[in-house]
Design an enzyme around this catalytic site. Sequence first.
Site, PDB file in Angstrom:
ATOM      1  N   LYS A  23       8.759  25.487   6.667  1.00 28.68           N
ATOM      2  CA  LYS A  23       7.695  25.655   7.680  1.00 28.68           C
ATOM      3  C   LYS A  23       7.213  24.304   8.185  1.00 28.68           C
ATOM      4  O   LYS A  23       7.068  24.091   9.387  1.00 28.68           O
ATOM      5  CB  LYS A  23       6.549  26.463   7.064  1.00 28.68           C
ATOM      6  CG  LYS A  23       5.414  26.766   8.032  1.00 28.68           C
ATOM      7  CD  LYS A  23       4.704  28.047   7.670  1.00 28.68           C
ATOM      8  CE  LYS A  23       3.766  27.898   6.492  1.00 28.68           C
ATOM      9  NZ  LYS A  23       2.517  27.187   6.839  1.00 28.68           N
ATOM     10  N   ARG A  28       7.283  20.252  12.727  1.00 28.22           N
ATOM     11  CA  ARG A  28       7.496  18.874  13.177  1.00 28.22           C
ATOM     12  C   ARG A  28       8.698  18.771  14.106  1.00 28.22           C
ATOM     13  O   ARG A  28       8.739  17.920  14.995  1.00 28.22           O
ATOM     14  CB  ARG A  28       7.637  17.957  11.953  1.00 28.22           C
ATOM     15  CG  ARG A  28       6.264  17.752  11.265  1.00 28.22           C
ATOM     16  CD  ARG A  28       6.425  17.285   9.836  1.00 28.22           C
ATOM     17  NE  ARG A  28       5.165  16.942   9.202  1.00 28.22           N
ATOM     18  CZ  ARG A  28       4.307  17.820   8.653  1.00 28.22           C
ATOM     19  NH1 ARG A  28       4.577  19.128   8.673  1.00 28.22           N
ATOM     20  NH2 ARG A  28       3.190  17.408   8.085  1.00 28.22           N
ATOM     21  N   SER A 169      -3.599  14.652   1.947  1.00 26.88           N
ATOM     22  CA  SER A 169      -3.278  15.722   2.893  1.00 26.88           C
ATOM     23  C   SER A 169      -2.291  15.222   3.937  1.00 26.88           C
ATOM     24  O   SER A 169      -2.575  14.289   4.689  1.00 26.88           O
ATOM     25  CB  SER A 169      -4.556  16.205   3.583  1.00 26.88           C
ATOM     26  OG  SER A 169      -4.224  16.893   4.775  1.00 26.88           O
ATOM     27  N   ASP A 317       1.054  24.269  -2.195  1.00 31.64           N
ATOM     28  CA  ASP A 317       1.150  25.636  -1.670  1.00 31.64           C
ATOM     29  C   ASP A 317       1.686  26.629  -2.696  1.00 31.64           C
ATOM     30  O   ASP A 317       1.722  27.835  -2.438  1.00 31.64           O
ATOM     31  CB  ASP A 317       2.054  25.650  -0.425  1.00 31.64           C
ATOM     32  CG  ASP A 317       1.397  24.940   0.749  1.00 31.64           C
ATOM     33  OD1 ASP A 317       0.164  24.775   0.741  1.00 31.64           O
ATOM     34  OD2 ASP A 317       2.128  24.529   1.683  1.00 31.64           O
ATOM     35  N   ARG A 390       0.558  33.781   1.141  1.00 32.35           N
ATOM     36  CA  ARG A 390       1.017  33.401  -0.205  1.00 32.35           C
ATOM     37  C   ARG A 390       0.345  34.240  -1.298  1.00 32.35           C
ATOM     38  O   ARG A 390       0.904  34.412  -2.380  1.00 32.35           O
ATOM     39  CB  ARG A 390       0.805  31.903  -0.439  1.00 32.35           C
ATOM     40  CG  ARG A 390       1.561  31.060   0.590  1.00 32.35           C
ATOM     41  CD  ARG A 390       1.873  29.668   0.126  1.00 32.35           C
ATOM     42  NE  ARG A 390       2.189  28.804   1.262  1.00 32.35           N
ATOM     43  CZ  ARG A 390       3.366  28.740   1.886  1.00 32.35           C
ATOM     44  NH1 ARG A 390       4.380  29.484   1.476  1.00 32.35           N
ATOM     45  NH2 ARG A 390       3.550  27.937   2.907  1.00 32.35           N
TER      46      ARG A 390
HETATM   47  C1  S3P Z   1       1.268  20.999   5.389  1.00 28.91           C
HETATM   48  C2  S3P Z   1       0.492  20.297   4.535  1.00 28.91           C
HETATM   49  C3  S3P Z   1      -0.296  20.921   3.463  1.00 28.91           C
HETATM   50  C4  S3P Z   1       0.156  22.337   3.159  1.00 28.91           C
HETATM   51  C5  S3P Z   1       0.391  23.134   4.407  1.00 28.91           C
HETATM   52  C6  S3P Z   1       1.428  22.449   5.286  1.00 28.91           C
HETATM   53  C7  S3P Z   1       2.002  20.253   6.448  1.00 28.91           C
HETATM   54  O1  S3P Z   1      -1.643  20.956   3.834  1.00 28.91           O
HETATM   55  O2  S3P Z   1      -0.790  22.996   2.354  1.00 28.91           O
HETATM   56  O3  S3P Z   1       0.825  24.435   4.081  1.00 28.91           O
HETATM   57  O4  S3P Z   1       2.904  20.840   7.066  1.00 28.91           O
HETATM   58  O5  S3P Z   1       1.677  19.096   6.686  1.00 28.91           O
HETATM   59  P1  S3P Z   1      -2.619  19.695   3.586  1.00 28.91           P
HETATM   60  O6  S3P Z   1      -2.046  18.589   4.321  1.00 28.91           O
HETATM   61  O7  S3P Z   1      -3.941  20.112   4.151  1.00 28.91           O
HETATM   62  O8  S3P Z   1      -2.650  19.527   2.106  1.00 28.91           O
END
Ligand code: S3P
Length: 430
Positions: A23, A28, A169, A317, A390
Site C-alpha cells: 500500500k 508513492r 512517522s 501496522d 486491520r
Molecule cells: C505509512 C506510514 C505509517 C503507517 C501507514 C502507512 C506510509 O504511518 O501506519 O499505514 O505509507 O507512510 P505513520 O507514518 O503515521 O506511522
Amino acid sequence: MVQSQTVSASRGLRGEITVPGDKSISHRSVMFGSLAKGVTRVSGFLQGEDNLSTVKAFRAMGVTIDQPGDGELVIHGLGVHSLQEPADVLDCGNSGTTIRLMSGLLAGQSFFSVLTGDQYLRKRPMGRIVAPLAGMGASIRGRQQGQYAPLAIDGQQLKATSYQSPVASAQVKSAVLLAGLYADGVTTVYEPHLSRDHSERMLRHFGVEVTSFDGGVSLAGGQELTARDLLVPGDISSAAFFMVAGLIVPDSELLIKNVGINPTRCGVIDILKKMNGSIELVNEREMAGEPVADLLVKSSDLKGIEIGGEDVPRAIDEFPVISVAAACAEGTTVIRDAKELRVKETDRIAAMADVLSTFGVTVTTAEDGMTVQGAERLQGGRVNSCGDHRIAMSSAIAALRADGDVVIEDTQCTATSFPNFWQLLGTVTV
Ligand code: S3P
C-alpha cells in the site's frame, strides 16, 4: 449496508499465495510518477480504495493515469511543476498517507487546494504535518487550529527546514521531504527511530539525490524526477495476517510469495520469530530498490515476549495481528512504546482489547500498549471492526482458532488495503 462475515475454526492452512501490492509503495508510485518527467509504468499496484483515492486526486490535478490491466498503471508525468489546480475538494477517503503526503506536496504549489476524507480520517491528527510545514512557510488551515481535516492549502514559495520530528512517522517525514522538493535549500528531517523509508528509496529510483544518515534524512530542493518503471512487491502488512494464521493454526504450512522485506517494515517477522514462530525467508531478491522474499510459514508453539523500542515503528501496522499471535502464545506478551496505535484508522489498542476479550482473552491496556495473557482456547462470539480494515482481518485470523463461530461486523473496510482478503482466506483454509 454494513457487511459482516462469519468465520469458523480451521484445521490447517496449506498452499501458496501471493498477497496484493504494498500500500505505501503503491501510493508513492502514483505521487512520484505524477511528478516525474516521462511515462512511468507500474505493475503490482494495489487497487485498494486507499490507493485509488490517490489516483483520483492526481487525475483531478491534470495527470493522465491509465489502468491498462489488473495491478497496472501507466502514469504520464509532466514534471515537478506540472500539476494544475483541482476544481473541487480532493477526497482522500480513509487514507492517512494520501492526505499527509499530499499536504506536503500541495504546500509548495502555486494554487489553492482542499483535502478531506471520511469520518475516520477527519478525526486523525493533522497538526503533526501542519506544524512543520508552517515552519517552511506553508499556509494550511484546518478545523481546530489546523488539527483536523478538511485542510485548506494556499500554495506558497517554501523555505527549507531542519525538522526534529517528535514521532517516528513516515507520513510526517515524507510530507516534509515532499515540501522540501519545492523549497529553497536543503531540507532535513530527524526522527527518534527510523520509520519506513519507501519515499527515500523511490525518490532515488527516480533520480533524486537523497542523503540518509543515522537519525535522519535530507534532500535539496529544486531537483527533477525522471520517470522509471516500478514493480511493487507484495505488502508485508497484508502477508502478516497469513503469517500469524499459519503459525497459530495447527497443521499449517503456507508459502507466501513475493513479499517486500524492507528492513524498516519487517519488524513483524523479527517479532514473530522471537515468539518462536517458524518463518523462513527463501528466494531473497530485489525489485526496483526494494528487497523481496518468499516466506515459508509453519505452525509453531508461540511464546509470550516483550516488545518495544525501535521494533515498534518497524511493525506499526501489524500490532493488531501480533496481539492475536500473543493471545495464542504460551505466557504473557507485553507491548510498549506503541502510543501511535491510538491514532491509527481507529484506536487500535482499545479496539483489539475489545476484540480479544470477546474471544475470552485477558488483556490489560496502557496508554502506549497492552499486556496479553496467552489463552489455552479462544471462544467464538460477535466482534466489530470499528471500520478499521486491520481490526476486521485480525479478528478473522483469531477466529480460525476459536471454538465457536465468530461474526465480524463492518467488514467492508477490508477493501481499503486488501480487496481479496476473504476470498484468499477461503482458498487456503481447510
Ligand atoms: C505509512 C506510514 C505509517 C503507517 C501507514 C502507512 C506510509 O504511518 O501506519 O499505514 O505509507 O507512510 P505513520 O507514518 O503515521 O506511522
